[in-house]
Design a protein around this motif. Structure first.
Motif, PDB file in Angstrom:
ATOM      1  N   LEU A 173       0.900  -1.363  -0.071  1.00 38.63           N
ATOM      2  CA  LEU A 173      -0.005  -0.123   0.161  1.00 38.63           C
ATOM      3  C   LEU A 173       1.008   1.247  -0.081  1.00 38.63           C
ATOM      4  O   LEU A 173       1.908   1.140   0.833  1.00 38.63           O
ATOM      5  N   TRP A 217      -7.937  11.915  -2.834  1.00 40.43           N
ATOM      6  CA  TRP A 217      -7.685  10.975  -2.237  1.00 40.43           C
ATOM      7  C   TRP A 217      -6.482  11.097  -1.125  1.00 40.43           C
ATOM      8  O   TRP A 217      -5.952  10.275  -0.716  1.00 40.43           O
ATOM      9  N   TRP A 236      -5.345   8.861   1.840  1.00 39.70           N
ATOM     10  CA  TRP A 236      -5.731   7.498   1.718  1.00 39.70           C
ATOM     11  C   TRP A 236      -4.760   6.737   1.044  1.00 39.70           C
ATOM     12  O   TRP A 236      -3.458   7.398   0.733  1.00 39.70           O
ATOM     13  N   ARG A 278      -3.484   3.069  -1.324  1.00 33.96           N
ATOM     14  CA  ARG A 278      -4.121   2.332  -2.400  1.00 33.96           C
ATOM     15  C   ARG A 278      -2.635   1.069  -2.870  1.00 33.96           C
ATOM     16  O   ARG A 278      -1.935   1.454  -2.597  1.00 33.96           O
ATOM     17  N   TRP A 279      -3.192   0.185  -3.386  1.00 33.46           N
ATOM     18  CA  TRP A 279      -2.348  -0.677  -3.781  1.00 33.46           C
ATOM     19  C   TRP A 279      -1.231  -0.081  -4.879  1.00 33.46           C
ATOM     20  O   TRP A 279      -1.638   0.482  -5.748  1.00 33.46           O
ATOM     21  N   GLU A 281      -8.108  -2.096  -8.953  1.00 33.04           N
ATOM     22  CA  GLU A 281      -8.022  -1.023  -9.798  1.00 33.04           C
ATOM     23  C   GLU A 281      -8.807  -0.677 -11.127  1.00 33.04           C
ATOM     24  O   GLU A 281      -9.217   0.435 -11.235  1.00 33.04           O
ATOM     25  N   PRO A 333     -10.892   2.882  -8.681  1.00 28.60           N
ATOM     26  CA  PRO A 333     -10.150   2.274  -7.920  1.00 28.60           C
ATOM     27  C   PRO A 333     -10.527   2.340  -6.464  1.00 28.60           C
ATOM     28  O   PRO A 333     -11.456   3.083  -6.149  1.00 28.60           O
ATOM     29  N   TYR A 349      -9.659   2.664  -2.115  1.00 30.39           N
ATOM     30  CA  TYR A 349      -8.803   3.207  -1.273  1.00 30.39           C
ATOM     31  C   TYR A 349      -9.064   2.659   0.258  1.00 30.39           C
ATOM     32  O   TYR A 349     -10.094   2.182   0.404  1.00 30.39           O
ATOM     33  N   CYS A 364     -12.275   1.916   3.951  1.00 33.20           N
ATOM     34  CA  CYS A 364     -12.324   1.806   2.744  1.00 33.20           C
ATOM     35  C   CYS A 364     -13.143   2.853   1.849  1.00 33.20           C
ATOM     36  O   CYS A 364     -14.348   3.288   2.393  1.00 33.20           O
ATOM     37  N   TYR A 403     -13.167  -6.168  -1.248  1.00 32.05           N
ATOM     38  CA  TYR A 403     -11.990  -5.566  -1.055  1.00 32.05           C
ATOM     39  C   TYR A 403     -12.078  -5.130   0.648  1.00 32.05           C
ATOM     40  O   TYR A 403     -11.087  -5.138   1.244  1.00 32.05           O
TER      41      TYR A 403
END
Length: 159
Positions: free
Chosen positions: A12, A20, A23, A25-26, A34, A38, A40, A50, A76
């Motif tokens: 992450l 964002w 936050w 994300r991958w 994605e 996407p 977060y 999330c 997710y």
């Protein structure tokens, strides 16, 4: 970082600008999440929140967010709730059950939170909720199996 490096070194990363910012994300950018999101996440004390802002690609024929997009986000959220922000942990979803309790409109921020109900030797039981500004949209429960190694990204050729 190349896509091959990202697949070998997942994790992450924090978003530092835009809506964002703050936050995570991958790092890898070619994952199903994605393309579907996407999606977060951000730690909140001992839990994790999330986020997902569906857009036009996530609509159903009636103009609302498609149930498949909501289930993907619920999956997710369940996995993130299972492992928190520890990207070194891996898991696969064994089951996920969703009840659609409201609709969502594209463009609105959806947030999801999950709660670990029980941790077994190799499975984690989670329940949670996705909402639209506090209005429930999806109630879910899931069973996540912990795995030791990252799943191969190889695609098996048909025989």
């Amino acid at each position: 970082m190349s896509e091959a490096d990202a697949l070998e070194n997942p994790g992450l990363v924090e978003v530092t600008d835009g809506p964002w910012a703050g936050w995570r994300r991958w790092r890898q950018g070619a994952d199903f999440e994605e393309h579907s999101g996407p999606f977060y996440c951000r730690p909140e004390g001992k839990s994790i929140q999330c986020g997902f802002r569906p857009d036009a690609k996530n609509r159903n024929g009636g103009g609302s967010v498609h149930g498949g997009a909501l289930v993907t986000f619920a999956d997710y959220v369940a996995v993130m709730a299972s492992f928190g922000a520890d990207a070194s942990l891996r898991g696969v979803t064994l089951t996920i059950n969703c009840e659609f309790v409201g609709s969502a409109a594209p463009g609105q921020l959806l947030t999801g939170r999950g709660e670990v109900v029980r941790v077994g030797n190799s499975v984690i039981f989670v329940r949670g909720m996705i909402d639209d500004a506090g209005r429930p949209v999806v109630n879910f429960s899931a069973t996540i199996k912990r795995v030791r190694k990252r799943l191969s990204s190889r695609v098996l050729a048909p025989q």
